[in-house]
Enzyme design. Structure first.
Site, PDB file in Angstrom:
ATOM      1  N   LYS A   1       3.997   1.512  -2.645  1.00 31.49           N
ATOM      2  CA  LYS A   1       4.497   3.289  -2.946  1.00 31.49           C
ATOM      3  C   LYS A   1       5.999   3.602  -3.140  1.00 31.49           C
ATOM      4  CE  LYS A   1       0.149   5.876  -2.535  1.00 31.49           C
ATOM      5  NZ  LYS A   1      -0.764   4.685  -2.928  1.00 31.49           N
TER       6      LYS A   1
ATOM      7  N   SER B   1       0.514  -1.248   0.155  1.00 35.37           N
ATOM      8  CA  SER B   1      -0.038  -0.384  -0.132  1.00 35.37           C
ATOM      9  C   SER B   1       1.062   1.308   0.361  1.00 35.37           C
ATOM     10  CB  SER B   1      -0.878   0.075   1.161  1.00 35.37           C
ATOM     11  OG  SER B   1      -2.295   0.793   1.017  1.00 35.37           O
TER      12      SER B   1
ATOM     13  N   GLN C   1      -7.453   7.321  -6.542  1.00 36.55           N
ATOM     14  CA  GLN C   1      -6.846   7.694  -6.375  1.00 36.55           C
ATOM     15  C   GLN C   1      -6.076   8.824  -7.257  1.00 36.55           C
ATOM     16  OE1 GLN C   1      -3.069   7.139  -3.128  1.00 36.55           O
ATOM     17  NE2 GLN C   1      -4.238   8.379  -2.362  1.00 36.55           N
TER      18      GLN C   1
ATOM     19  N   TRP D   1     -10.166   1.823  -5.876  1.00 34.64           N
ATOM     20  CA  TRP D   1      -8.948   3.353  -5.678  1.00 34.64           C
ATOM     21  C   TRP D   1      -7.632   3.392  -6.183  1.00 34.64           C
ATOM     22  CZ3 TRP D   1      -9.829   8.044  -4.081  1.00 34.64           C
ATOM     23  CH2 TRP D   1      -8.993   8.594  -2.719  1.00 34.64           C
TER      24      TRP D   1
ATOM     25  N   GLU E   1      -3.573  14.933   1.069  1.00 39.56           N
ATOM     26  CA  GLU E   1      -3.730  13.132   2.091  1.00 39.56           C
ATOM     27  C   GLU E   1      -1.946  13.371   2.537  1.00 39.56           C
ATOM     28  OE1 GLU E   1      -4.914   9.564   0.724  1.00 39.56           O
ATOM     29  OE2 GLU E   1      -4.724   8.705   2.147  1.00 39.56           O
TER      30      GLU E   1
ATOM     31  N   HIS F   1      -7.403  -5.561   1.589  1.00 43.09           N
ATOM     32  CA  HIS F   1      -6.093  -5.095   0.983  1.00 43.09           C
ATOM     33  C   HIS F   1      -4.909  -5.438   1.921  1.00 43.09           C
ATOM     34  CE1 HIS F   1      -3.609  -1.512  -0.356  1.00 43.09           C
ATOM     35  NE2 HIS F   1      -3.779  -0.833   0.929  1.00 43.09           N
TER      36      HIS F   1
HETATM   37  C1  MCU Z   1      -2.615   1.743  -1.575  1.00 41.11           C
HETATM   38  O1  MCU Z   1      -1.846   3.219  -0.636  1.00 41.11           O
HETATM   39  C2  MCU Z   1      -2.964   3.762   0.516  1.00 41.11           C
HETATM   40  C3  MCU Z   1      -3.965   5.005   0.167  1.00 41.11           C
HETATM   41  O2  MCU Z   1      -3.062   6.224  -1.057  1.00 41.11           O
HETATM   42  C4  MCU Z   1      -4.535   5.823   0.825  1.00 41.11           C
HETATM   43  O3  MCU Z   1      -4.933   6.988  -0.641  1.00 41.11           O
HETATM   44  C5  MCU Z   1      -5.225   5.166   0.960  1.00 41.11           C
HETATM   45  O4  MCU Z   1      -5.485   6.250   2.588  1.00 41.11           O
HETATM   46  O5  MCU Z   1      -4.036   4.513   2.146  1.00 41.11           O
HETATM   47  C6  MCU Z   1      -3.508   3.158   1.411  1.00 41.11           C
HETATM   48  C7  MCU Z   1      -2.740   2.313   2.676  1.00 41.11           C
HETATM   49  O6  MCU Z   1      -2.468   2.984   3.104  1.00 41.11           O
HETATM   50  O7  MCU Z   1      -3.472   1.365   3.153  1.00 41.11           O
HETATM   51  C8  MCU Z   1      -2.850   0.802   3.884  1.00 41.11           C
END
Ligand code: MCU
Length: 394
Positions: free
Chosen positions: A215, A211, A257, A308, A265, A344
């Site tokens: 990145k 997540s 996103q 997302w 964010e 997720h």
């Molecule tokens: C996919 O990673 C992120 C996403 O970019 C955010 O918008 C969301 O709030 O959180 C995701 C994440 O890190 O989930 C654990």
């Protein structure tokens, strides 16, 4: 579901040599971007094989030079600068590697805990994890926990400049958190290289995270040539997704996103990125080129079918990124696997064989078939998204 597997033989190399070709040194001029450079607007994904001065990439060596340019463009437009440090020291006790970094007479230190495999033989290949691992344990592989949130926070957009990185380089350093983490992992590898007793084989290092940390893992792998296998997991936009494709997906009505949202964010990206988020087609880079920076080293992109995260955007973006591996004749180093219908960051069993194959090949240097892994349920037409020719550079 598209899954194409073809057999390719990998030549055995001497023990302790990396399984991927070491990066050649390139001329100092590579990566110099004129200070007044204004990128042209392009609605499709920018050409990996044309320098900003219009010259074409004609050889692998040219591509190394273009990679320096691409890295410099990412720094200038999206990620901020990844600085050098004056010195790095490591010390190891009780399975904890303490990394002390000094710059400009200031020092910071962080601990990375190493978890050794139950089976296997030292020196162990290792996967550095941003946060707790969301991939399963792997036979013979050590996991090194990199405390990324201590290096640069990710609490929210108004918390910029927090973490050990900013203690060293100042609160106004251009690097966003992803770049600060990449800096920290590079210093961790420096420390591994010089510390006795860790039983880690520094020639075989991978990186992963899920997540937001996915990145991070992608940027970490893109910015350090010593990493042989990069495994960004469910990284979505800002990772395996492309800014341009995300904007198009959003315009078509999907809750994805985008660049404009991501900067509100969190602090993942440099503030240099802010002005471009309303005009992403003016960026000279997009994230297919993040894959292009990892090439020809191992890259296994794990994704999930969550709107997302943009499963169409990630499939298009990585599909176009794969063309760089094709140009270099290294398609066995690239894999993309989007398997949905799970929560997720819960790694599904069905992706395990792909993960194990990439780990065997790129962290154990074994002869394994990893060629042509591309799994998506999305109908994508890559040629809608790139308008350049893929040269043969090998
Ligand atoms: C996919 O990673 C992120 C996403 O970019 C955010 O918008 C969301 O709030 O959180 C995701 C994440 O890190 O989930 C654990």
């Amino acid at each position: 579901m598209v899954s194409l597997l073809a057999t390719v033989l990998c030549l055995a190399v001497a023990p302790l040599a990396t399984a991927y070709p070491k990066a050649e040194a390139v001329e100092a001029r590579c990566g110099n971007i004129p200070s007044n450079y204004q990128p042209p607007s392009i609605t499709t994904l920018p050409d990996p094989f044309t320098f900003i001065n219009g010259d074409r990439v004609k050889s692998k060596r040219d591509f190394r030079c273009r990679q320096k340019e691409i890295a410099a463009l990412f720094a200038r437009f999206e990620l901020g600068d990844k600085p050098a440090a004056d010195s790095v020291k490591g010390s190891f006790a009780n399975n904890i590697l303490t990394v002390t970094v000094t710059n400009n007479k200031k020092s910071i230190a962080f601990n990375a805990t190493i978890t050794y495999p139950e089976k296997g033989k030292a020196p162990y290949p290792a996967i550095i994890t941003l946060g707790y691992p969301n991939i399963p344990k792997l036979d013979g592989v050590a996991f090194i926990n990199f405390p990324n949130d201590q290096i640069a926070g990710q609490i929210g957009a108004s918390y910029r400049g927090q973490g050990l990185f900013y203690e060293l380089y100042g609160k106004n350093a251009s690097a966003g958190s992803l770049t600060a983490w990449a800096w920290g992992v590079s210093r961790l590898i420096d420390a591994l290289e010089e510390t006795r007793g860790t039983k880690i084989n520094v020639e075989f290092i991978g990186v992963t995270g899920c997540s937001r940390n996915g990145k991070g893992a992608f940027v970490v792998g893109a910015l350090d040539d010593r990493i042989g296998l990069t495994i960004p997991q469910e990284s979505g936009t800002g990772g395996s997704g492309c800014w341009r494709v995300a904007d198009a997906t959003k315009a078509a009505g999907t809750n994805i996103q985008t660049a404009a949202q991501i900067i509100t964010e969190n602090t993942w990206l440099s503030q240099r990125f802010d002005p471009w988020t309303t005009k992403v087609s003016s960026l000279p880079i997009d994230h297919h080129l993040l894959a292009g920076l990892v090439a020809p080293r191992g890259l296994l992109v794990i994704d999930n079918d969550i709107d997302w995260l943009g499963p169409t955007s990630t499939a298009v973006c990585m599909g176009v990124g794969q063309l760089v591996y094709k140009a270099l004749g290294e398609t066995d180093a690239f894999g993309y696997s989007d398997v949905g219908a799970h929560n997720h960051c819960l790694f599904p069993d069905s992706q395990k064989p792909q993960l194990e194959a990439f780990v065997k090949k790129w962290l154990f240097d074994k002869e394994v078939d990893t060629d042509g892994v591309f799994v998506t349920s999305r109908n994508i037409t890559l040629t809608d998204w790139y308008k350049w020719k893929v040269p043969r550079l090998y």
